[in-house]
Motif scaffolding. Structure first.
Motif, PDB file in Angstrom:
ATOM      1  N   ALA A 187      56.887  -7.825  38.902  1.00 59.11           N
ATOM      2  CA  ALA A 187      58.144  -7.236  39.399  1.00 59.11           C
ATOM      3  C   ALA A 187      58.049  -5.725  39.575  1.00 59.11           C
ATOM      4  CB  ALA A 187      59.321  -7.588  38.484  1.00 59.11           C
ATOM      5  N   ALA A 188      56.848  -5.229  39.850  1.00 64.55           N
ATOM      6  CA  ALA A 188      56.647  -3.802  40.103  1.00 64.55           C
ATOM      7  C   ALA A 188      55.376  -3.638  40.919  1.00 64.55           C
ATOM      8  CB  ALA A 188      56.536  -3.027  38.792  1.00 64.55           C
ATOM      9  N   GLU A 189      55.359  -2.616  41.754  1.00 66.05           N
ATOM     10  CA  GLU A 189      54.130  -2.313  42.467  1.00 66.05           C
ATOM     11  C   GLU A 189      53.058  -1.914  41.470  1.00 66.05           C
ATOM     12  OE1 GLU A 189      54.847   0.615  45.433  1.00 66.05           O
ATOM     13  OE2 GLU A 189      56.360  -0.578  46.495  1.00 66.05           O
ATOM     14  N   SER A 190      51.851  -2.356  41.715  1.00 71.14           N
ATOM     15  CA  SER A 190      50.755  -2.031  40.800  1.00 71.14           C
ATOM     16  C   SER A 190      50.286  -0.600  40.964  1.00 71.14           C
ATOM     17  CB  SER A 190      49.569  -2.973  41.048  1.00 71.14           C
ATOM     18  OG  SER A 190      48.948  -2.687  42.290  1.00 71.14           O
ATOM     19  N   GLY A 191      50.598  -0.005  42.123  1.00 71.23           N
ATOM     20  CA  GLY A 191      50.136   1.357  42.392  1.00 71.23           C
ATOM     21  C   GLY A 191      48.782   1.410  43.067  1.00 71.23           C
ATOM     22  N   ILE A 192      48.278   0.271  43.530  1.00 67.54           N
ATOM     23  CA  ILE A 192      46.982   0.250  44.200  1.00 67.54           C
ATOM     24  C   ILE A 192      47.007   1.156  45.424  1.00 67.54           C
ATOM     25  CG2 ILE A 192      47.542  -1.741  45.655  1.00 67.54           C
ATOM     26  CD1 ILE A 192      44.614  -2.639  45.286  1.00 67.54           C
ATOM     27  N   ASP A 193      45.876   1.734  45.750  1.00 69.25           N
ATOM     28  CA  ASP A 193      45.788   2.663  46.869  1.00 69.25           C
ATOM     29  C   ASP A 193      45.598   1.926  48.193  1.00 69.25           C
ATOM     30  OD1 ASP A 193      43.369   1.922  45.710  1.00 69.25           O
ATOM     31  OD2 ASP A 193      42.321   3.756  46.276  1.00 69.25           O
ATOM     32  N   LEU A 194      46.554   1.060  48.488  1.00 72.98           N
ATOM     33  CA  LEU A 194      46.646   0.347  49.758  1.00 72.98           C
ATOM     34  C   LEU A 194      48.105   0.342  50.194  1.00 72.98           C
ATOM     35  CD1 LEU A 194      44.303  -2.735  49.149  1.00 72.98           C
ATOM     36  CD2 LEU A 194      43.903  -0.869  50.764  1.00 72.98           C
ATOM     37  N   PRO A 195      48.373   0.370  51.496  1.00 77.24           N
ATOM     38  CA  PRO A 195      49.764   0.447  51.952  1.00 77.24           C
ATOM     39  C   PRO A 195      50.498  -0.890  51.910  1.00 77.24           C
ATOM     40  CG  PRO A 195      48.290   0.411  53.836  1.00 77.24           C
ATOM     41  CD  PRO A 195      47.416   0.446  52.611  1.00 77.24           C
ATOM     42  N   PHE A 196      51.813  -0.796  51.929  1.00 75.86           N
ATOM     43  CA  PHE A 196      52.722  -1.929  52.122  1.00 75.86           C
ATOM     44  C   PHE A 196      52.725  -2.919  50.955  1.00 75.86           C
ATOM     45  CE2 PHE A 196      50.844  -1.024  56.463  1.00 75.86           C
ATOM     46  CZ  PHE A 196      51.828  -0.118  56.821  1.00 75.86           C
ATOM     47  N   GLU A 197      52.420  -2.474  49.751  1.00 75.18           N
ATOM     48  CA  GLU A 197      52.410  -3.388  48.612  1.00 75.18           C
ATOM     49  C   GLU A 197      53.829  -3.868  48.313  1.00 75.18           C
ATOM     50  OE1 GLU A 197      50.878  -3.661  43.949  1.00 75.18           O
ATOM     51  OE2 GLU A 197      51.117  -1.695  44.894  1.00 75.18           O
ATOM     52  N   ARG A 198      53.953  -5.146  47.966  1.00 74.30           N
ATOM     53  CA  ARG A 198      55.240  -5.737  47.583  1.00 74.30           C
ATOM     54  C   ARG A 198      55.316  -5.819  46.059  1.00 74.30           C
ATOM     55  NH1 ARG A 198      57.037  -8.868  51.968  1.00 74.30           N
ATOM     56  NH2 ARG A 198      59.010  -9.099  50.857  1.00 74.30           N
ATOM     57  N   GLU A 199      56.540  -5.824  45.521  1.00 83.77           N
ATOM     58  CA  GLU A 199      56.670  -5.780  44.068  1.00 83.77           C
ATOM     59  C   GLU A 199      56.999  -7.121  43.419  1.00 83.77           C
ATOM     60  OE1 GLU A 199      61.342  -4.346  43.658  1.00 83.77           O
ATOM     61  OE2 GLU A 199      59.727  -2.897  43.339  1.00 83.77           O
ATOM     62  N   GLY A 200      57.387  -8.124  44.193  1.00 84.97           N
ATOM     63  CA  GLY A 200      57.670  -9.424  43.597  1.00 84.97           C
ATOM     64  C   GLY A 200      58.991  -9.461  42.842  1.00 84.97           C
ATOM     65  N   ILE A 201      59.259 -10.604  42.193  1.00 83.65           N
ATOM     66  CA  ILE A 201      60.543 -10.808  41.497  1.00 83.65           C
ATOM     67  C   ILE A 201      60.305 -11.524  40.173  1.00 83.65           C
ATOM     68  CG2 ILE A 201      62.795 -11.986  41.570  1.00 83.65           C
ATOM     69  CD1 ILE A 201      62.647 -11.837  44.632  1.00 83.65           C
ATOM     70  N   ILE A 202      60.878 -10.998  39.131  1.00 82.37           N
ATOM     71  CA  ILE A 202      61.027 -11.699  37.853  1.00 82.37           C
ATOM     72  C   ILE A 202      62.528 -11.788  37.596  1.00 82.37           C
ATOM     73  CG2 ILE A 202      60.618 -11.655  35.372  1.00 82.37           C
ATOM     74  CD1 ILE A 202      58.133 -12.290  36.942  1.00 82.37           C
ATOM     75  N   PRO A 203      63.132 -12.977  37.765  1.00 91.86           N
ATOM     76  CA  PRO A 203      64.595 -13.083  37.708  1.00 91.86           C
ATOM     77  C   PRO A 203      65.139 -13.080  36.286  1.00 91.86           C
ATOM     78  CG  PRO A 203      63.638 -15.242  38.059  1.00 91.86           C
ATOM     79  CD  PRO A 203      62.487 -14.266  38.068  1.00 91.86           C
ATOM     80  N   ASP A 204      66.346 -12.576  36.148  1.00 87.12           N
ATOM     81  CA  ASP A 204      67.064 -12.651  34.878  1.00 87.12           C
ATOM     82  C   ASP A 204      68.560 -12.594  35.182  1.00 87.12           C
ATOM     83  OD1 ASP A 204      67.563  -9.990  35.499  1.00 87.12           O
ATOM     84  OD2 ASP A 204      66.328  -9.179  33.887  1.00 87.12           O
ATOM     85  N   ARG A 205      69.365 -12.571  34.135  1.00 86.66           N
ATOM     86  CA  ARG A 205      70.818 -12.592  34.315  1.00 86.66           C
ATOM     87  C   ARG A 205      71.294 -11.390  35.129  1.00 86.66           C
ATOM     88  NH1 ARG A 205      74.679 -15.332  31.606  1.00 86.66           N
ATOM     89  NH2 ARG A 205      73.176 -15.969  30.000  1.00 86.66           N
ATOM     90  N   ALA A 206      70.779 -10.201  34.815  1.00 85.20           N
ATOM     91  CA  ALA A 206      71.226  -8.988  35.504  1.00 85.20           C
ATOM     92  C   ALA A 206      70.912  -9.055  36.995  1.00 85.20           C
ATOM     93  CB  ALA A 206      70.565  -7.758  34.878  1.00 85.20           C
ATOM     94  N   LEU A 207      69.746  -9.583  37.348  1.00 81.88           N
ATOM     95  CA  LEU A 207      69.378  -9.674  38.756  1.00 81.88           C
ATOM     96  C   LEU A 207      70.286 -10.652  39.492  1.00 81.88           C
ATOM     97  CD1 LEU A 207      67.441  -8.954  41.067  1.00 81.88           C
ATOM     98  CD2 LEU A 207      66.014 -10.879  40.352  1.00 81.88           C
ATOM     99  N   TYR A 208      70.536 -11.809  38.893  1.00 80.26           N
ATOM    100  CA  TYR A 208      71.396 -12.789  39.549  1.00 80.26           C
ATOM    101  C   TYR A 208      72.820 -12.272  39.705  1.00 80.26           C
ATOM    102  CZ  TYR A 208      68.346 -16.840  40.128  1.00 80.26           C
ATOM    103  OH  TYR A 208      67.384 -17.708  40.570  1.00 80.26           O
ATOM    104  N   GLU A 209      73.299 -11.548  38.727  1.00 80.97           N
ATOM    105  CA  GLU A 209      74.649 -10.985  38.835  1.00 80.97           C
ATOM    106  C   GLU A 209      74.694  -9.891  39.895  1.00 80.97           C
ATOM    107  OE1 GLU A 209      75.757  -9.941  34.850  1.00 80.97           O
ATOM    108  OE2 GLU A 209      76.189 -12.035  34.283  1.00 80.97           O
ATOM    109  N   ASP A 210      73.603  -9.153  40.032  1.00 80.81           N
ATOM    110  CA  ASP A 210      73.529  -8.156  41.101  1.00 80.81           C
ATOM    111  C   ASP A 210      73.507  -8.843  42.462  1.00 80.81           C
ATOM    112  OD1 ASP A 210      72.882  -5.308  42.081  1.00 80.81           O
ATOM    113  OD2 ASP A 210      71.217  -6.477  42.894  1.00 80.81           O
TER     114      ASP A 210
END
Length: 650
Positions: free
Chosen positions: A429-452
């Motif tokens: 659920a976070a960019e790894s910081g690799i030195d390549l463009p357009f990296e996606r961060e993914g999703i780890i769901p929880d209550r706060a995310l669903y409520e958002d």
């Protein structure tokens, strides 16, 4: 002659001279002004840029992956093209180059508007160059000049890491230092390190007349080559990875329909294969690939929209950092770690050694509209299992029960998120910081995310959830515990998390570039190993996970055992975890196959992750595809054997 007479004569002479001077000044300023203005224009000084050789890209052993070579190019100078001759010039160039007249006209218009020089054709044959030089009077404002041309000697190999170059679009022009006439990196390290690779253009100063003919070259400043990248990529490992992905993808398609075409025509046809090989000890990427792929050399001479559209969907996407996949049972390693570290086991288990029945289904006592019946992948009872055996057999019921215990015990408290907290600590659920463009961060769901989501993105949720006090349900946690539901990760995140879990908790920032050197070999940019964080994992948990990964591959009942049956020597030093992510449900269901491998398990050096999109089960397709990669890493090229299908296993 009297003094008065002499003074009169002198006065007349003075008046005459003054009148002549006045008349001449009037002629210069009025009657001859246009002539002098034309003469001034005819002696104007123009300055043109000459491109710099782009820096090289080499692998960890110094082998060339991208470079330049000299070539003769057609260059049009917008300042030297007479307006009244432009139409004829467009026709002549279109006929000579076989380019569309509209394209040639657009380039010349841009060159005139910007007062700059633009390369029309980057490379000519000797015959073409001689013809243009001999007929230069027919091509005003056109020159044949030596220019560096980008080459990719390995073709498709590592193309998603390397990238390609092209003309800037409007978005690119917003990048610092980018001008319309530049050739810039569009993806990969060509883009990420573009400012260092491009170098400094040269300058050429010359004098032209009113007809824009060059009268004299006044001065020239040579261009400075760009810096060269030294990668962490090993071409030998990269080649084995790409060959394995291509073979595995072909095998997966053969199982479905050898002639299938991915897309709406056949949603079950395997789409692509993705792989990452990571150095566990410092986060260096040793190999990274997606299939299908492309040859970056095709962009050197320009690619039409029709040619670009002919490539398979996603051919230019680095799915290792941009693809988002449900990790499925490969994520059970995170639930496994959470269970041991937090001391939370299935409801009827008292410790990690307590066995429970891995039944064909779990009947969940939810009252919040969650799913009540959860079916194991085996569809039948699989015997009594503790956490180690459940990991080896990939027992969904065991890990669902762990999540159910967390839900029952810690619902509506901060510890409700213990699984998600461990996942985020491991880099999900976070960019790894690799030195390549357009990296996606993914999703780890929880209550706060669903409520958002309920508040700000309600279309992401089932409308029935919006009527509840909270849209986050117990069933969502059960799905997350086995890497399904809303959990999505990139293959690189999965590899990096596994590296941290087996190396003792060190989460490294992945990197593909080690350093950048100038033309004299001096380091101008260093990209050192960077530790993101130390995850506090007990040593006994790390050793336990390594042993159980080893059992997945080596125990006859392990879900990857069949895939690795012909591994050969040092098989006992290989471990891994299979995963099967259902992406289309029902009788005609489609699953994405995953495998995360570790070697050697006693002292880990490598993590290998393979994702076969819509490829079937992890045990049958993804694990066999990873096998030759791990064979090469452990046994060398002589130890690699062909890919054979494994057994259907989660």
């Amino acid at each position: 002659m009297s003094a008065g007479w002499r003074l009169g004569v002198l006065g007349l002479i003075f008046i005459g001279l003054f009148s002549v001077l006045t008349l001449r000044l009037w002629q210069i300023q009025v009657t001859e002004a246009t002539t002098y203005e034309e003469q001034a224009v005819s002696n104007r000084i123009d300055v043109a840029r000459t491109p710099a050789p782009r820096g090289e890209i080499r692998d960890v052993n110094g082998r060339l992956m991208a470079g330049t070579r000299p070539a003769l190019a057609i260059v049009v100078d917008g300042q030297l093209i007479p307006q009244d001759e432009q139409d004829q010039l467009v026709s002549s160039l279109a006929a000579f180059t076989s380019l569309a007249s509209a394209d040639v006209a657009a380039i010349i218009d841009d060159a005139r508007a910007r007062g700059d020089r633009i390369t029309l054709v980057p490379e000519l044959t000797d015959e073409q160059a001689v013809f243009l030089i001999e007929h230069s009077e027919e091509f005003p404002g056109v020159a044949v000049e030596p220019q560096p041309v980008r080459i990719y000697p390995e073709g498709e190999l590592a193309s998603h890491v390397i990238g390609y170059i092209g003309r800037p679009n409007d978005e690119d022009l917003e990048r610092p230092g980018v001008t319309y006439t530049d050739l810039i990196g569009k993806i990969g390290v060509e883009r990420e390190y573009d400012d260092l690779l491009r170098g400094t253009p040269g300058l050429k100063k010359y004098q032209v007349d009113a007809k824009r003919n060059v009268l004299e070259e006044l001065a020239e400043q040579s261009p400075e080559p760009g810096g060269s990248l030294q990668l962490t990529i090993d071409l030998d490992i990269q080649r084995v990875l790409e060959e394995s992905l291509a073979e595995g993808l072909a095998l997966a398609r053969d199982q479905h329909d050898p002639d299938c075409v991915p897309g709406e025509e056949d949603p079950q046809c395997p789409v692509r294969a993705v792989g990452v090989v990571l150095d566990v000890r410092d986060g260096s990427v040793l190999a990274m690939a997606s299939a299908p792929t492309y040859d970056p050399n095709i962009f050197v001479g320009g690619l039409s929209e029709e040619e670009f559209a002919a490539f398979p969907e996603g051919a230019f996407t680095n799915s290792a950092v941009q693809g988002q996949y449900a990790p499925a049972s490969t994520f059970k390693a995170v639930t496994y770690l959470t269970s041991l570290e937090e001391g939370v086991y299935p409801r009827e288990a008292l410790s990690e050694e307590t066995r429970i029945l891995c039944a064909g289904q779990l009947d969940a006592p939810f009252t919040d509209r969650s799913q009540l019946v959860w079916r194991n992948w085996t569809q039948a009872d699989d015997g009594e299992q503790n956490i180690h055996e459940a990991f080896m057999r990939s027992c969904n019921v065991y890990f669902w029960d762990v999540a159910l215990n967390v839900w029952d015990t810690y619902k509506d408290t901060p510890r409700e998120n213990m699984l998600q907290d461990w996942a985020r600590d491991l880099g999900f659920a976070a960019e790894s910081g690799i030195d390549l463009p357009f990296e996606r961060e993914g999703i780890i769901p929880d209550r706060a995310l669903y409520e958002d989501w309920a508040e700000n993105s309600p279309l992401r949720l089932d409308p029935a959830r919006l009527e509840l006090a909270s849209p986050w349900l117990g069933g969502d946690l059960l799905l997350a515990s086995v890497g399904q539901g809303s959990v999505v990760v990139t293959p690189l995140q999965l590899a990096n998390a596994y590296a941290a879990m087996v190396n003792g908790g060190s989460l490294w920032q992945p990197r593909v570039v080690d350093q950048v050197v100038d033309s004299d070999g001096q380091v101008i940019f260093d990209n050192p190993k960077k530790l993101i964080r130390e995850v506090d994992v007990d040593r006994t948990t790390v050793l336990s996970l390594r042993r159980d990964l080893q059992q997945v591959v080596n125990n006859p009942r392990g879900t990857a055992a069949a895939a690795f049956a012909d591994f050969g020597r040092l098989k006992e030093q290989v471990g891994g975890k299979t995963g099967t992510a259902e992406v289309i449900q029902g009788e005609e269901g489609v699953s994405t196959a995953l495998f995360a491998g570790v070697a050697p398990v006693g002292d880990p050096k490598y993590v290998v992750v393979v994702v076969m999109e819509r490829g079937g089960s992890g045990g049958k397709v993804a694990a066999p595809t990873a096998k030759p990669i791990l064979q090469y890493l452990m046994n060398g090229p002589e130890g690699v054997t062909p890919i054979i299908l494994g057994e259907d296993a989660d």
